[in-house]
Design a protein around this motif. Sequence first.
Motif, short mmCIF file in Angstrom:
data_model
loop_
_atom_site.label_atom_id
_atom_site.label_comp_id
_atom_site.label_asym_id
_atom_site.label_seq_id
_atom_site.Cartn_x
_atom_site.Cartn_y
_atom_site.Cartn_z
N GLY A 103 41.23 20.34 31.50
CA GLY A 103 40.62 21.50 31.25
C GLY A 103 39.19 21.97 32.03
O GLY A 103 39.28 23.03 32.33
N MET A 104 38.52 21.05 32.12
CA MET A 104 37.14 21.14 32.88
C MET A 104 37.23 21.15 34.23
O MET A 104 36.70 22.23 34.98
CB MET A 104 36.17 19.87 32.46
N LYS B 115 38.21 24.89 34.84
CA LYS B 115 37.12 25.85 34.75
C LYS B 115 36.31 25.56 35.90
O LYS B 115 35.60 26.54 36.57
CB LYS B 115 36.33 25.42 33.51
N GLY C 193 36.13 28.75 37.35
CA GLY C 193 35.11 29.61 36.80
C GLY C 193 34.43 30.86 37.28
O GLY C 193 34.42 30.98 38.58
N GLU D 22 28.94 28.70 35.28
CA GLU D 22 30.24 28.11 34.42
C GLU D 22 30.58 27.23 35.30
O GLU D 22 31.34 25.90 34.52
CB GLU D 22 31.05 29.23 34.20
N ARG D 23 30.92 27.16 36.47
CA ARG D 23 31.48 26.13 37.43
C ARG D 23 30.66 24.71 37.23
O ARG D 23 31.37 23.49 37.21
CB ARG D 23 31.84 26.54 38.69
N ALA E 113 31.12 23.15 33.94
CA ALA E 113 32.54 22.49 33.94
C ALA E 113 32.44 21.20 34.63
O ALA E 113 33.19 20.43 34.23
CB ALA E 113 33.56 23.51 34.22
N SER F 16 42.17 33.76 42.34
CA SER F 16 41.34 33.93 41.11
C SER F 16 40.22 35.04 41.35
O SER F 16 39.87 36.12 40.76
CB SER F 16 40.72 32.83 40.65
#
Length: 237
Positions: free
Chosen positions: A115-116, A119, A123, A128-129, A132, A230
Amino acid sequence: MATAGGGAGHLKLLGAWPSPFVNRVRMALHLKGLEYENVEEDLTNKSDLLLASNPVHKLVPVLLHGDKPISESLVIVEYLDDAFPGAGQAVLPADPYERAVARFWAKYVDGKLHGMMVKALMGATEEERATATADALAAMDTLEGAFAECSGGKEFFAGDAPGYLDVALGGFIGWLRAWDKVGGVKLLDAGRAPRLATWAERFAALDVAKEVIPDPDHIAEFAKVLQARSAAAATSN
């Protein structure tokens, strides 16, 4: 390798080479000594077979045992042990408590570490990146302790030979090795997590793993494509 036979017993794996979840299933198949057909899916144009076999999530991996589809990588790994108890080596521990511990840590790999990593890669903002990435490093610290606990001082999470948790985390080795190129930080750092770094080298050298683990440069290239997609999607929104 042992064979699951043709017809009703034929094994076919629908997958994609960069997927750590697909790669852990392939490692488990190799540990069990089972022959299988490896079908590489184009995830930008998923096959009718994949969509019909996993209509809920529409994701790889899917194992087809004859005409029976099994989805979710850890479910597949456990299925292989149940369906082929006499083939190769057991993947899950025989002891109920050890089995529960292995399942707990495998879920930690998928829920926390993966999950991390997602992200940190995808992210929306630099902050945010970075957060994570720090959380992913903390997850690796936790897994370093888990290795000491589970291995009992032996070579693998499962002890003398690789097992469930080894393949669960082993599927991520290609990504962990590439992370300095992907995220600018070493997740598999011998200075920070020496037990995990040694374990990864040892596990990756096994026949069951070395033909499966993707090249880090190829992973880095694939990650850049994901990041570009993304970013484009975020811009269009």
